[in-house]
Design an enzyme around this catalytic site. Structure first.
Site, PDB file in Angstrom:
ATOM      1  N   ASP A 681       0.834  -1.204   0.000  1.00 32.51           N
ATOM      2  CA  ASP A 681       0.000   0.000   0.000  1.00 32.51           C
ATOM      3  C   ASP A 681       0.870   1.255   0.000  1.00 32.51           C
ATOM      4  OD1 ASP A 681      -2.680   1.233   0.244  1.00 32.51           O
ATOM      5  OD2 ASP A 681      -1.873   1.976   2.137  1.00 32.51           O
ATOM      6  N   LYS A 685       1.609   4.478  -2.897  1.00 27.12           N
ATOM      7  CA  LYS A 685       1.632   5.912  -2.597  1.00 27.12           C
ATOM      8  C   LYS A 685       2.913   6.577  -3.108  1.00 27.12           C
ATOM      9  CE  LYS A 685      -1.358   5.405   1.458  1.00 27.12           C
ATOM     10  NZ  LYS A 685      -1.528   5.597   2.909  1.00 27.12           N
TER      11      LYS A 685
END
Length: 820
Positions: A681, A685
């Protein structure tokens, strides 16, 4: 003298007629000298056309429609007049009149034909019946009224269904008749007579025309058109809910509004009034005290440039083009002559200064006829190849802004095209007269409603804008967003002139729509749960597209990869997007670029600030640095609120697995914490930030340095995963102890330097800005040419429904400002 006219909706029911009687009693009591014109009862004209059409096919069921027609009028007599001589006189008169109609319909039935001449006679029974009944009702109310069949006073030619008036003769007859009949005349609208006493009708808006003719003949002080709306409105209220009454307008403005579809007033009505300079008032039968609209030669002094917005719903656009038109005199004359020969009326015409093409709009039914006429007129040039075959475009509409003061205010056209452009509405053709009384734009028909609302906001509600939201995902983040919108809407209206309406909503099971806006209290949850419409993203997006509302924004509060596949089509429909969903921006670089390119091409906004730092201004700060010419040397960040919480609390006092369980229970991690702990995750980003700097990285290019013990990622379930963590307590304890021994703390940090990006656990000392990080805060450190010695730091909560929803809300407001 005043001439009053009441339309079909005003006399549709006996109770409405009683309301008119009260209005006229006030006029009579005040000493006003007036005459009054009436249309047929609401719906009666259509009924007469229907029964005639049925009879003309040889179907005897026309009798059923006739019986309903006769009964309706007899019932009205019973309701309006008490039992007695007056009621009997009225009922007998109607019975005899309707017997004539019955015989006439039988004749149509026998010959299987209803000619225009016959139809004019048939249709006259509508106005003749209503006016006679109302005249008798006024007599009963104490007003000295007389029934006047307009066939006695209005003279026309024999152009049945749309007869041309002989003005001089008509005005003389009107003056003579009214001189000899001092009582209040109750006149049949719409009907007239030709030489020999033949019944004719005056066409669309004929009753209004009747009133105007009588006023002109009598040199009346005013004409009052009483209808079911409060005057001429700034736009069609059925399409623009925020339309409002125009207090005053000129004859020219009213003429333009009526030409472009305003149904309150018709062009023929204005001509006698304009010629005799008689002011005309549009008033509401159901709100008599409202002043309505005054139409006169007097121009308003309020300085408003655009008086109204109107449209023609369905037109066809024909284009004649080719080098053979350039510099050749007489082209327009040949074009108009060919069309006139075929009886084709041109609605709008435009020609470029290059003289290479002429475009003109006609009614769709006339398109084929017009094409043949023009191609015949230019047959020689088309055969030689110097003029192209006529191009026909269908399913178009014309929208027009109208106002005499437009000529005095620069920038009007700019505002028009800006409003259309920001809503993704393409102008197919443009026309503006030299008088600058109107600017007309041909647009796709499907965009008409959106255009009318966008233009109405731009010119009449420029300090007030409505945003239409379509929200997918109303879980923790979505429901928090809805609450924030509800709590802040009053402030947005008062301070920013902005109203946010949620018009579409969906969760994983159900979806609902309400173009008026869903109530954002707890009621929306009940409505969504009770909805019988199952969630279907394709249907949801299709409905959003078909509604075609101005200032539409799609909000995706999910992490669903399927929803992201619709972004391209949504942006291509000129609908802006705000989303915390990272799937689209972290998919292939080609798709990332495609989405940004479509948004730029369509002139809409694509915002995803919350992809990286929830409500923190990370992407916007990065863009500001780049836009101002700074050079990014390095980006470092703790980009996960869940990992920040875990490592900030991992101080050796508790086992690592216990802290991870706690983070999961608090909702900081995903249901499966491996999504967070794997670094994937965070990798998404830093990938998004890399792309924002212009580095074309793919997900596979991000180096993920795992710190988890062997077997953790391969565990079959979440429980098995926690068991692996528990079995490796010594491993985690050593990681923390080794760092502590060096005066360091553990942090999960993403790094971008040059074209290389990585995510991994690092031990940082007191010199690092990440050392004192606490709670679930995120921190992003930008090292740039300008911020080299002391890097720019953005820090704050990087997880949680409140800050994420607030970030999405901020983007919605930003989009709203862009659309202003």
């Amino acid at each position: 003298m005043k001439v009053l006219k009441f339309g079909g909706s005003s006399v549709a029911k006996p109770e409405r007629i009683r309301g008119i009687v009260d209005i006229l009693k006030d006029y009579y009591a005040s000493g006003d000298h007036f005459t009054v014109v009436f249309s047929a009862f609401g719906g009666v004209t259509d009924s007469l056309i229907e029964m005639s059409s049925i009879a003309a096919t040889g179907d005897d069921r026309y009798g059923e429609a006739f019986q309903a027609f006769a009964k309706r009028h007899q019932d009205a007599i019973k309701e309006l007049l008490p039992a007695g001589d007056l009621r009997k006189e009225t009922a007998d008169k109607m019975k005899k009149s309707h017997e004539v109609l019955k015989n006439l319909l039988y004749g149509i039935f026998l010959v299987r034909e209803a000619s225009p001449r016959t139809m004019d006679y048939v249709l006259s029974f509508g106005e003749r019946s209503s006016a006679y009944i109302i005249a008798q009702t006024l007599r009963h109310a104490g007003i000295p009224a007389e029934y006047l069949d307009a066939r006695k006073i209005i003279r026309t030619d024999k152009n049945f269904s749309s007869a041309k008036v002989d003005f001089d003769k008509t005005y003389q007859v009107i003056r003579n008749y009214y001189t000899e009949h001092p009582k209040v005349q109750v006149v049949t609208g719409f009907v007239a007579s030709a030489k020999g006493g033949l019944t004719t009708t005056l066409g669309r808006g004929g009753s209004d025309y009747t009133a105007s003719l009588i006023a002109a003949g009598l040199q009346a002080d005013a004409i009052e058109i009483w209808t079911d709306v409060s005057g001429v409105l700034t736009a069609d209220p059925r399409r623009v809910k925020k339309a409002f009454t125009i207090p005053m307008m000129t004859y020219a403005e009213a003429m333009e509004m009526s030409h472009f579809g305003a149904k309150v007033i018709y062009p023929p009505t204005l001509m006698p009034a304009l010629h005799k300079r008689i002011p005309l008032y549009i008033k509401n039968t159901f709100d008599p005290s409202f002043p309505g609209t005054k139409v006169s030669e007097e121009s308003s002094r309020d300085g408003v440039a655009v008086r109204g917005i109107s449209s023609i719903n369905n037109i066809a656009l024909l284009t004649l083009s080719g080098s053979g038109l350039f510099g050749v005199p007489g082209i327009s004359a040949r074009l108009f002559s060919g069309l006139a020969t075929e009886g084709v009326n041109i609605i709008l015409i435009t020609q470029g200064s290059s003289e290479h093409a002429i475009s003109f709009a006609v009614k769709p039914d006339d398109a084929d006829k017009a094409k043949k006429a023009v191609q015949k007129a230019f047959e020689y040039e088309i055969e030689r190849g110097v003029v192209n075959a006529v191009k026909v475009e269908r399913e178009l509409s014309v929208v027009a802004i109208i106002g005499e003061n437009m000529r005095y205010q620069p920038g009007i056209s700019g505002r028009l095209f800006q409003a259309l452009g920001k809503n993704g509405i393409n102008a197919v053709a443009i026309a503006q007269g030299s008088s600058e009384l109107n600017v007309s734009v041909v647009i796709p028909r499907e965009d008409e409603n959106k255009a009318l609302n966008a233009l109405h906001e731009a010119f009449f509600l420029s300090d007030y804008k409505t945003l239409h939201l379509f929200i997918v995902g109303v879980g923790l983040i979505g429901s928090t967003l809805l609450r924030q919108i509800r709590e802040q809407n009053e402030y947005l209206r008062e301070k920013l002139g902005m109203e946010v309406k949620v018009v579409g909503m969906a969760n994983s099971k159900k979806m609902i729509f309400d173009v008026e806006g869903l109530e954002l209290d707890t009621d929306w949850k009940k409505r969504l749960k009770a909805s019988e419409t199952k969630a279907d993203l394709a249907v949801f997006v299709g409905r959003m597209r078909d509604l075609n509302l101005s200032n539409s924004i799609f909000v995706d509060n999910t992490a669903n990869d399927k929803i992201a596949t619709y972004y391209e089509g949504i942006l291509d429909e000129s609908i802006s997007i705000s989303t915390p969903n990272k799937v689209a921006t972290s998919s292939s670089y080609q798709q990332y670029q495609r989405l940004k390119a479509i948004a730029a091409k369509r002139g809409v906004q694509f915002h995803y600030e919350t992809n990286v730092g929830a409500g923190l201004p990370v992407i916007s700060t990065l863009r500001d640095l780049l836009d101002s010419g700074d050079r990014i040397r390095k980006i470092e960040g703790v980009l996960s609120g869940s990992l920040s919480y875990i490592f900030n609390n991992f101080d050796g006092s508790r086992p690592y697995d216990e802290i991870v369980r706690e983070a999961k229970e608090k909702g900081f991690t995903e249901p499966d914490p491996r999504v967070d702990l794997s670094g994937k995750d965070v990798g998404r980003k830093i990938l998004i930030l890399a792309r924002e700097t212009g580095v074309a990285l793919e997900a596979k290019d991000i180096e993920l340095k795992s710190f988890l013990p062997e077997g953790a990622m391969e565990a079959e379930s979440v429980d098995d995963f926690f068991q692996v963590l528990e079995n490796n307590q010594d491993y985690f304890a050593k990681l923390q102890a080794d760092a502590k021994a060096e005066g360091k703390v553990l942090r999960m940090i993403a790094t971008l330097e040059g074209e290389k990006a990585s995510v991994g656990m690092q031990a940082v000392d007191t010199d690092s800005p990440f050392y004192n990080l606490s709670g679930s805060d995120n921190m992003i450190v930008f090292t740039t040419d300008r911020y080299r010695e002391r890097p720019l730091v953005v820090r704050g909560p990087g997880a949680g429904a409140e800050v994420t929803a607030a970030g999405v809300f901020a983007e919605i407001i930003k989009i709203g400002k862009f659309l202003s």
